[in-house]
Write a protein that holds these residues in place. Structure first.
Motif, PDB file in Angstrom:
ATOM      1  N   GLY A 221       9.499  -4.849  -6.392  1.00 15.70           N
ATOM      2  CA  GLY A 221       9.238  -5.273  -5.031  1.00 15.70           C
ATOM      3  C   GLY A 221       7.809  -4.905  -4.673  1.00 15.70           C
ATOM      4  N   GLU A 222       7.337  -5.446  -3.593  1.00 12.80           N
ATOM      5  CA  GLU A 222       5.965  -5.161  -3.176  1.00 12.80           C
ATOM      6  C   GLU A 222       5.746  -3.661  -2.958  1.00 12.80           C
ATOM      7  OE1 GLU A 222       3.624  -7.239  -3.164  1.00 12.80           O
ATOM      8  OE2 GLU A 222       4.485  -9.244  -2.966  1.00 12.80           O
ATOM      9  N   ASP A 223       6.822  -2.946  -2.558  1.00 11.22           N
ATOM     10  CA  ASP A 223       6.702  -1.517  -2.276  1.00 11.22           C
ATOM     11  C   ASP A 223       6.671  -0.671  -3.546  1.00 11.22           C
ATOM     12  OD1 ASP A 223       9.378  -2.366  -2.677  1.00 11.22           O
ATOM     13  OD2 ASP A 223      10.123  -0.486  -1.861  1.00 11.22           O
ATOM     14  N   GLN A 224       6.896  -1.285  -4.697  1.00  9.99           N
ATOM     15  CA  GLN A 224       6.918  -0.537  -5.957  1.00  9.99           C
ATOM     16  C   GLN A 224       5.666  -0.779  -6.803  1.00  9.99           C
ATOM     17  OE1 GLN A 224      10.597  -2.463  -7.097  1.00  9.99           O
ATOM     18  NE2 GLN A 224      11.721  -0.542  -6.894  1.00  9.99           N
ATOM     19  N   MET A 225       4.737  -1.505  -6.264  1.00 13.56           N
ATOM     20  CA  MET A 225       3.559  -1.875  -7.042  1.00 13.56           C
ATOM     21  C   MET A 225       2.712  -0.662  -7.429  1.00 13.56           C
ATOM     22  SD  MET A 225       3.504  -5.010  -7.856  1.00 13.56           S
ATOM     23  CE  MET A 225       1.796  -5.145  -8.347  1.00 13.56           C
ATOM     24  N   GLN A 226       2.723   0.395  -6.623  1.00 15.76           N
ATOM     25  CA  GLN A 226       1.908   1.571  -6.938  1.00 15.76           C
ATOM     26  C   GLN A 226       2.351   2.200  -8.259  1.00 15.76           C
ATOM     27  OE1 GLN A 226       2.304   5.157  -4.545  1.00 15.76           O
ATOM     28  NE2 GLN A 226       0.096   5.502  -4.616  1.00 15.76           N
ATOM     29  N   HIS A 227       3.657   2.273  -8.482  1.00 17.34           N
ATOM     30  CA  HIS A 227       4.160   2.849  -9.727  1.00 17.34           C
ATOM     31  C   HIS A 227       3.825   1.970 -10.929  1.00 17.34           C
ATOM     32  CE1 HIS A 227       7.232   5.279  -7.238  1.00 17.34           C
ATOM     33  NE2 HIS A 227       6.250   6.063  -7.628  1.00 17.34           N
ATOM     34  N   LEU A 228       3.932   0.666 -10.753  1.00 13.65           N
ATOM     35  CA  LEU A 228       3.601  -0.215 -11.870  1.00 13.65           C
ATOM     36  C   LEU A 228       2.111  -0.150 -12.183  1.00 13.65           C
ATOM     37  CD1 LEU A 228       4.458  -2.260 -13.967  1.00 13.65           C
ATOM     38  CD2 LEU A 228       4.127  -4.070 -12.281  1.00 13.65           C
ATOM     39  N   GLU A 229       1.299  -0.023 -11.154  1.00 12.75           N
ATOM     40  CA  GLU A 229      -0.140   0.075 -11.383  1.00 12.75           C
ATOM     41  C   GLU A 229      -0.477   1.352 -12.154  1.00 12.75           C
ATOM     42  OE1 GLU A 229      -3.739  -1.231 -11.829  1.00 12.75           O
ATOM     43  OE2 GLU A 229      -2.146  -2.404 -10.866  1.00 12.75           O
ATOM     44  N   LEU A 230       0.228   2.432 -11.849  1.00 10.41           N
ATOM     45  CA  LEU A 230       0.035   3.666 -12.608  1.00 10.41           C
ATOM     46  C   LEU A 230       0.406   3.455 -14.076  1.00 10.41           C
ATOM     47  CD1 LEU A 230      -0.556   6.775 -12.521  1.00 10.41           C
ATOM     48  CD2 LEU A 230       1.914   7.076 -12.272  1.00 10.41           C
ATOM     49  N   THR A 231       1.486   2.731 -14.313  1.00 10.27           N
ATOM     50  CA  THR A 231       1.913   2.427 -15.686  1.00 10.27           C
ATOM     51  C   THR A 231       0.844   1.631 -16.413  1.00 10.27           C
ATOM     52  OG1 THR A 231       4.244   2.422 -15.012  1.00 10.27           O
ATOM     53  CG2 THR A 231       3.691   1.297 -17.074  1.00 10.27           C
ATOM     54  N   ARG A 232       0.293   0.654 -15.751  1.00 13.55           N
ATOM     55  CA  ARG A 232      -0.753  -0.173 -16.354  1.00 13.55           C
ATOM     56  C   ARG A 232      -1.990   0.670 -16.683  1.00 13.55           C
ATOM     57  NH1 ARG A 232      -1.119  -5.510 -15.821  1.00 13.55           N
ATOM     58  NH2 ARG A 232      -3.297  -5.372 -15.144  1.00 13.55           N
TER      59      ARG A 232
END
Length: 415
Positions: A221-232
């Motif tokens: 979801g849009e609210d979970q993008m921070q965690h995915l960005e950290l993964t990237r």
């Protein structure tokens, strides 16, 4: 309830294992990986018409696919996702994640896990934990996850998750973890000095969950993008630090694929029944704030009857002054499978009393088949155990290959 809930791609996973095995060789007592450069890099395949609302934040170019050579058959892109087993799976988990998995499994190679390791970062009910894990797995299957198309497994049953997390943690600045929104919010409640270190480092475990399987896309979801960005960022950092000249192993991506976001369909973010500005959550102290997937007809009717509304006339979408109205209409739209325009026209002159009656009936009818299937699955513990065992075994094949490659890249003695 019982345990087991995973596995479904004997063909897809066996193929992945053979591919990885063909790229591993032993020379002079050392394990080496041959180049992955012949694996085509393709833009994500189009989803069926029912899922066109998904959006892929993909940076993969079609030119790269053509350059790889058209003689190699396209390989399905891989998607991974999971839900914690704490509390009861609710409508927000279902509409925001699990129901969409059923659509994704038709197009992608999919892995869905029960995130039990993530569930212990805060206090939890230890005596009920194993049962809750089994129940969550059963709900995955009851909602339509097909073991012939997707793999379902318990996170802790694949030990590579924790091993990779530790390897990544050693290169993860604590300052960056301190800035993560969820850590700041949750630690503020209990006080930083009182929370466990797992709450700080769980984003690294989340990154390990994704990177371990060389995932192409992650439903968020849009609210979970921070965690995915950290993964990237972690993937790119590991590729840069340890990839070296031999690091271009996965279609030019290095040691780890850098995953892309698969944005959830608009409206899939379900809000609380008691506060239209807060997300529906297991952690809310009030059970009245959520509809649990296993709630009875009477419980659902009572929760909807008492949910927060407003005093405006008629019902409408997208009015910022009416968040509860927008939330309830959005849920109604999703469970009935109708368009936003159709629901808006039906409800524009409707009273809250009439809407709540219609809403309750539609929701009960939607959840009834899921609840019936859930009872069937949990009445056969051997089946559930077998599903989970097979799923973990299939996932471990991919996970171990990634983990071993990373150990070698970091200079560890070859196992």
């Amino acid at each position: 309830m019982r345990c087991n809930l995973l596995s479904r791609f004997p063909v897809v996973y066996d193929t992945s294992f053979r591919l990885l095995s063909s790229l591993i060789r032993v020379s002079g007592g050392r394990c080496e990986l041959r180049s992955f450069s012949r694996i085509p890099v393709m833009a994500p395949p189009a989803l069926p018409a029912a899922t066109v609302a998904y959006r892929c934040n993909s940076t993969v170019s079609a030119t790269a696919s053509e350059a790889a050579g058209n003689s190699i058959s396209p390989k399905k892109k891989r998607v991974i996702s999971g839900v914690q087993p704490t509390g009861t799976v609710h409508l927000g988990n279902y509409l925001g994640a699990i129901r969409n998995w059923v659509l994704l499994q038709e197009t992608y190679e999919t892995l869905f896990f029960i995130a039990d390791l993530h569930a212990i970062t805060l206090p939890y009910a230890v005596p009920q934990f194993a049962e809750a894990t089994r129940n969550t797995a059963a709900i995955y299957l009851a909602c339509g996850v097909d073991t012939s198309k997707a793999s379902v497994f318990v996170q802790s049953h694949v030990h590579a998750h924790v091993e990779l997390m530790w390897l990544l943690c050693c290169d993860m600045p604590t300052g960056q973890l301190n800035r993560m929104i969820q850590f700041k919010e949750k630690s503020r409640i209990s006080g930083v000095e009182n929370v466990g270190a797992g709450l700080l480092t769980y984003p690294v475990l989340m990154a390990a969950d994704i990177l371990l399987y060389q995932s192409d896309f992650v439903p968020v979801g849009e609210d979970q993008m921070q965690h995915l960005e950290l993964t990237r960022e972690l993937a790119e950092k590991m590729n840069s630090l340890y990839g070296g000249r031999k690091g271009k192993k996965l279609g030019g991506a290095g040691l780890f694929k850098v995953p892309e976001a698969l944005i959830q369909p608009t409206g899939a973010r379900v809000m609380s029944l008691t506060d239209g500005l807060s997300k529906m959550s297991k952690s809310s102290p009030s059970d009245m704030s959520r509809i649990n997937l296993l709630d009875s007809k009477d419980v659902i009717a009572n929760k909807i009857r008492r949910c927060k509304t407003d005093s405006y006339s008629g019902l409408e979408f997208d009015n910022p002054d009416r968040p509860e109205c927008n939330n309830l209409l959005s849920i109604y739209q999703l469970i009935t499978g109708r368009t936003k325009e159709e629901v808006a026209m039906e409800c524009q002159s409707m009273s809250w009393g009439t809407f709540k009656t219609n809403f309750t009936e539609a929701l009960v009818n939607h959840l009834l088949p899921i609840q019936a299937r859930y009872e069937e699955i949990t009445s056969d513990p051997a089946y559930l155990d077998q599903v989970l065992s097979q799923g973990a075994a299939k996932a471990a094949v991919i996970a171990e290959a990634t983990l071993n490659s990373f150990y070698q890249a970091k200079g560890f003695l070859c196992r």
